[in-house]
Design an enzyme around this catalytic site. Sequence first.
Site, PDB file in Angstrom:
ATOM      1  CG  LEU A 613      -1.967  -1.087   1.319  1.00  0.00           C
ATOM      2  CD1 LEU A 613      -2.695  -1.001   2.654  1.00  0.00           C
ATOM      3  CD2 LEU A 613      -2.953  -0.981   0.169  1.00  0.00           C
ATOM      4  N   GLY A 616       7.316   3.824   4.000  1.00  0.00           N
ATOM      5  CA  GLY A 616       7.775   4.955   4.797  1.00  0.00           C
ATOM      6  C   GLY A 616       9.095   4.645   5.457  1.00  0.00           C
ATOM      7  CB  VAL A 621       1.922   0.132   4.676  1.00  0.00           C
ATOM      8  CG1 VAL A 621       0.538  -0.135   5.250  1.00  0.00           C
ATOM      9  CG2 VAL A 621       2.710   1.062   5.591  1.00  0.00           C
ATOM     10  CG  ASP A 733       7.228  12.670  11.031  1.00  0.00           C
ATOM     11  OD1 ASP A 733       7.586  13.687  10.396  1.00  0.00           O
ATOM     12  OD2 ASP A 733       7.373  11.515  10.604  1.00  0.00           O
TER      13      ASP A 733
END
Length: 946
Positions: A613, A616, A621, A733
């Site tokens: 998906l 990062g 993911v 963040d």
Amino acid sequence: MEQSTAASPWLLLLCLAVAATGGALQARAQPDVNGFISIDCGLAGKTTSYVDDTTKLLYTSDTDFIGNVGSTHNISAQYMVRPTHLSRRYHSVRSFPDGVRNCYTLRSLVPGGKYLLRASFMYGDYDGLGSLPIFDLHVGVNYWQTVNISEPDLEVTAEAVVFVPDEFVHVCLLNTGAGTPFISDLELRPLKKKFYPQANLTKGLVLEHRLNLAPPDTSIVRYPVDPHDRVWLPKSDAKMWSSISTTETVQSDGDVFEVPSMVMQTAVTPLNAAMNLEIIWSPNPQPQNQSLGYLIIMHFSELQLLPSNAERQFYISINDMQLPEPVSPHYLGTGFVSNGNARYRDNKYNISMYATANSTLPPVISAVEFFSVISATNIATDSQDVSAIMAIKANYEVQKNWMGDPCVPKTMVWERLTCSYTSDNSPRIISINLSSSGLNGDISSSFTNFKAVQYLDLSNNNLTGSIPGSLSQLTSLTILDLSGNHLNGSISPELLKRTQDGSLNLRHGNNPDICTDGNSCQPTKTKNKLAIYGVVLIAVIVVLVLVAVALFFFLRQRNPESMNNSVKSHKEMKNDGHRTEKDGYGNSPLGLETRQFTYIELERITNNFRRVLGKGGFGNVYEGSLEDGTQVAVKIRSKSSNQGDREFLTEVQILTLIHHKNLVSMIGYCKDGEHMALVYEFMSEGTLEEHISGKGNNAVCLPWRQRLRIAVESAQGLEYLHKGCNPPLVHRDVKATNILLNAKLEAKIADFGLSKAFHHNDDTHVSTNRIVGTPGYVDPDYQTTWRATSKSDVYSFGIVLLVLVTGKPPILRTPHTISIIEWVQQRLAQGNIEGVVDVRIHGDHDINSMWKAAVIALKCTTEALAERPTMTDVVAQLQECLNLEEELADGGSDSGIYNGTNSDDINWTDDAYSTNKSTNSSQRAALEKEHNFGRVPTMDTGPAVR
């Protein structure tokens, strides 16, 4: 015997001399006891050094900092003989006729430290050509200054205050086609973190002038008088002003600059007490004119003990804009005034100081500094990759012109390297080709630090020793070519396993002493011994098994029910792959009331990690589906991730405790050996950043009303973290990639691995030992102080809001690097809201709601923490924007004219100006122009004082 005894002291002295020499050689490339690095560039001989006559600092050869690159020269004899003393540092130079970029590497620095860098240049016709060059100077990957040599005997100095995120910094000379770059000396000085707070991770300061006003003589003040070795140049003119002085010590009072007492012991005042004291500065811009603005810092002290009926108080105006507070200098103390954020540029500065109505004495000033503000937002290569490739270069004495940053800019990528680039993260080295490069010795352990490398070619060299099994840990590595060397020994089981499962193509041909069968590599005697050891070991194992079986039947006879339950529990776990063990209180092994998955289970629910998906800093993911059909997202930590156990456990614990409709919910986690993962609710529409950039699989252009809803929902999530959690949380963040959208395009904040808790009110903070976050989104105050507050999240959210309004990234690089804040401010200052709005919205928005949202965003991103709103305020203001937009959708009219905002909406200019009444766009433009503290170019003669 006597001869031996007599020789021993001499032998000892010789050993000590050798050790001392070796230590000196090593120390030459290191900072001294003050943290200073002082380099005489072009100084003959690698081991040559000397003590400077004035500063008494040790200057060394530059060979340890740049190698044998370039050529060394002495300046012409005619320029060494001059009426005034010429420092020895200017006698020699190093020039760089070859290569576009040549760089010095200064090592052993404190990561996250603030440093003063100073480079000096004197041409002195060193090459006998009489050709005066122009070239550029860079700090790392960011532009510093253009060096323009206009006279052969002119001493040119470039000085900058910079934030250094790593243990090293590069100083690079770039050939721009206007002559051969050269350098005379290079100096580095550590500064306290509180000094020059405007210098941070995204901005640096370039010195234009630093003036000591009205000194008793023409001496320059620097180290050791200034322990930080700032250079204060004298400025005196009896025809322009009167001077006052004291012999008493002037205390710095702990201000953020700590100006030396010798500088503050003198000051200038007007010739006529009724006159104003003025400084006029009209400098020339740098050729590239890349400055973001100009910073002016004025230093004051009261040097006279005033009687009770006397008072010295004065106002300061810059270009006719009066700063809000009058100055009242402290007796024998220090104080300063600056023009704040210095975001704007003017072509001239008129600084005027004039007495207040109650003052009986004229204004005074002791010293003044002028800086241009430069961008430091170009993202350098990952520091671990840089350290590794620099170690490879040193270890194998690579002769290629590997200089500066390996990957940045793209036009100067190091030969035989390939890099990957993403918008949010540092470039990574993904391919290294050192085939036929004459490498000798073992395979360096530094190769195991390239966590993103996919292709490594070391073929056809003279490498010896065994193949390190640690190379198997490079999970991204798909091709490893070691053929044509002199390697020996067995290939490790870990590497063999990766070659067998197809994840690694290992090429090791033409290494006659390499073997893939471990036994065949052992000598015969060793084989025989191993055979004996093997027989003994098997015998021991047989005995242990018999004992275990006997013990099993013994226990079963005594407590058959307990044994049956144990076997049943083990079988259940083995069959379904689900770990259900609890502690004595019924909690999972991490003490969390949430489901814990095994890695086997994750493989099953993701269909063996079939569909990615996103990706990062933590890892990939994957899309998954639970037993009941519920869709989930599974975030797996990659081995190359910079986030470790601490960040992982932080996110698990936070997601277990917090529950809000605008925060991503966690379903479970995995902590199975080295495998770590999070399982959370499935957000089918991906990240906000994908929709804004148009790069994601699900990306569609969001209309303005939908963007506003996303802004409100995201703000509500952050408000909950700041106000609804106990203790409150700082996310640290906040960015567009950490705002996820579900099927209804509802927004939820994600990624809590960097979050921190604080325990009291909004004015408290969290001190950190490293700066975290994403370039472009990180709060400048956090970068300077290393203290994260809820206002740090407010700043980052303001950037997100500007991204929503403009459709542009936080840092724009067309044609020059500029932050989205400055880009928006420049247009809004002209009343040009349509020039700010994302063109894809096609006018389908209420102009008032758009104005208001942009104003809120700029308010969130003001540098002064106290002036930023809370997230509660932001939610309320954004809800008003959404109401305006919904009124338009319900049939309301849009006149296209901005009607103004209330007094809480915005402080449009620097700290020196604020408005308490509504203004229209033209009025705002006028106010912006009136208070335009901008960049001014530098004059060689410096500012005039009158």
